[in-house]
Design an enzyme around this catalytic site. Sequence first.
Site, PDB file in Angstrom:
ATOM      1  N   CYS A 260       0.826  -1.214   0.000  1.00  0.00           N
ATOM      2  CA  CYS A 260       0.000   0.000   0.000  1.00  0.00           C
ATOM      3  C   CYS A 260       0.864   1.269   0.000  1.00  0.00           C
ATOM      4  O   CYS A 260       1.620   1.501  -0.926  1.00  0.00           O
ATOM      5  CB  CYS A 260      -0.988  -0.042   1.155  1.00  0.00           C
ATOM      6  SG  CYS A 260      -2.401   1.081   0.906  1.00  0.00           S
TER       7      CYS A 260
ATOM      8  N   LYS B 106     -12.090   7.927  -2.060  1.00  0.00           N
ATOM      9  CA  LYS B 106     -11.298   6.846  -1.512  1.00  0.00           C
ATOM     10  C   LYS B 106     -11.539   5.533  -2.253  1.00  0.00           C
ATOM     11  O   LYS B 106     -12.679   5.173  -2.545  1.00  0.00           O
ATOM     12  CB  LYS B 106     -11.623   6.668  -0.023  1.00  0.00           C
ATOM     13  CG  LYS B 106     -10.770   5.628   0.691  1.00  0.00           C
ATOM     14  CD  LYS B 106     -11.139   5.549   2.167  1.00  0.00           C
ATOM     15  CE  LYS B 106     -10.252   4.575   2.914  1.00  0.00           C
ATOM     16  NZ  LYS B 106     -10.600   4.487   4.342  1.00  0.00           N
TER      17      LYS B 106
ATOM     18  N   SER C 101      -7.722   0.021   0.515  1.00  0.00           N
ATOM     19  CA  SER C 101      -8.192   1.088   1.390  1.00  0.00           C
ATOM     20  C   SER C 101      -7.171   2.213   1.335  1.00  0.00           C
ATOM     21  O   SER C 101      -6.211   2.244   2.104  1.00  0.00           O
ATOM     22  CB  SER C 101      -8.365   0.574   2.829  1.00  0.00           C
ATOM     23  OG  SER C 101      -8.770   1.610   3.691  1.00  0.00           O
TER      24      SER C 101
ATOM     25  N   HIS D 219      -4.316  -4.849   0.109  1.00  0.00           N
ATOM     26  CA  HIS D 219      -3.984  -5.506   1.370  1.00  0.00           C
ATOM     27  C   HIS D 219      -4.393  -6.975   1.325  1.00  0.00           C
ATOM     28  O   HIS D 219      -5.417  -7.365   1.920  1.00  0.00           O
ATOM     29  CB  HIS D 219      -4.684  -4.798   2.534  1.00  0.00           C
ATOM     30  CG  HIS D 219      -4.131  -3.452   2.848  1.00  0.00           C
ATOM     31  ND1 HIS D 219      -3.006  -3.277   3.623  1.00  0.00           N
ATOM     32  CD2 HIS D 219      -4.542  -2.215   2.474  1.00  0.00           C
ATOM     33  CE1 HIS D 219      -2.744  -1.979   3.724  1.00  0.00           C
ATOM     34  NE2 HIS D 219      -3.660  -1.317   3.040  1.00  0.00           N
TER      35      HIS D 219
ATOM     36  N   GLU E  36      -3.322  -9.285   2.951  1.00  0.00           N
ATOM     37  CA  GLU E  36      -3.224  -9.880   4.290  1.00  0.00           C
ATOM     38  C   GLU E  36      -4.436  -9.577   5.171  1.00  0.00           C
ATOM     39  O   GLU E  36      -4.551 -10.122   6.277  1.00  0.00           O
ATOM     40  CB  GLU E  36      -1.962  -9.377   4.993  1.00  0.00           C
ATOM     41  CG  GLU E  36      -2.002  -7.946   5.509  1.00  0.00           C
ATOM     42  CD  GLU E  36      -1.810  -6.888   4.441  1.00  0.00           C
ATOM     43  OE1 GLU E  36      -1.958  -5.690   4.751  1.00  0.00           O
ATOM     44  OE2 GLU E  36      -1.523  -7.250   3.272  1.00  0.00           O
TER      45      GLU E  36
ATOM     46  N   ARG F 143     -15.593   2.426  12.340  1.00  0.00           N
ATOM     47  CA  ARG F 143     -14.872   3.484  13.053  1.00  0.00           C
ATOM     48  C   ARG F 143     -15.166   4.848  12.450  1.00  0.00           C
ATOM     49  O   ARG F 143     -15.439   5.822  13.169  1.00  0.00           O
ATOM     50  CB  ARG F 143     -13.365   3.191  12.987  1.00  0.00           C
ATOM     51  CG  ARG F 143     -12.476   4.239  13.641  1.00  0.00           C
ATOM     52  CD  ARG F 143     -11.063   4.157  13.072  1.00  0.00           C
ATOM     53  NE  ARG F 143     -11.039   4.514  11.657  1.00  0.00           N
ATOM     54  CZ  ARG F 143     -10.029   4.229  10.832  1.00  0.00           C
ATOM     55  NH1 ARG F 143      -8.981   3.556  11.270  1.00  0.00           N
ATOM     56  NH2 ARG F 143     -10.077   4.613   9.564  1.00  0.00           N
TER      57      ARG F 143
END
Length: 304
Positions: free
Chosen positions: A142, A163, A192, A235, A237, A249
């Site tokens: 990233c 985004k 992200s 990502h 992972e 969040r």
Amino acid sequence: MPIRIPDALPATSILEGENIFVMTEHRAMHQDIRPLRVLLLNLMPTKIVTETQIMRKLSNTPLQIEVELLRIASHQSKNVSADHLETFYRTFDEVKDYRYDGMIITGAPVETLDFETVDYWPELVKIMDWSLTNVHSVFHVCWGAQAALYHHYGVPKHNLDEKCFGVFENRLIKPSSPLVRGFNDVSMMPHSRHSETRYEDIVANQKLEVISYSDECGVSIAKSIDSKHFFVFGHPEYDRDTLKLEYDRDVERGLDIKVPVHYYPNDDPTKAPIVSWRAEGQLIYTNWLNYYVYQTTPYDLEAL
């Protein structure tokens, strides 16, 4: 792959609970082989979560890996205890005289900032320069991928109007690459980020190549021709609930955040997320370790 990590690291009990083979330091000392030495530079604020996610991916081949955790000394982490950092992490001054078979540099939530304005940029540059002579192969994730492309190859990043957030379909541009051996023609990867590194900027440099691309969110995987550097802009992972926790969040904070796409059934955040990236997410780490670290690294690391 048995991974050799400190016995008391929180990741140890989590991975053992998932039936992942974690080798204790005591047992590793009695094996007459040289483990691969992998250095993990963890730039994420959620250190324990990130270290556990990546160690999970390093645990699925018959090799022994010794993982060392590295932190930035010039930045104070607010989301993990100082005791955890002091116990399990080393600083650059503590590792700079050593050599490693592989290194992983994670992302960081600073992708909208100019690289030079990130408070720890000078230290990161020093580490990236050091890796050229002291690490056989480096895997960047990233923002870590964006930072390395900018520093090593002068490739810029560009802020996005919206985004890139969700799980995106990727198609192979170079299916013959051992890095994606075993991948389906079309695969999924979580992303992200608020910025991107563009396809045309990467391929304009003859030292670089694009391996996988998403029509929705751009380049997903690239590498250097000499296989020194690997760049993954998503990502692979991530856990099942990582994007959910980030979305929840931001909603709680009152931020203008859209539901992560292709993640919840029918994009409905009241439903449980579906994992569609696990297989290729595992393969990319396994293939990197096998084809670009284990099979090519010198037995004597002093020969790097």
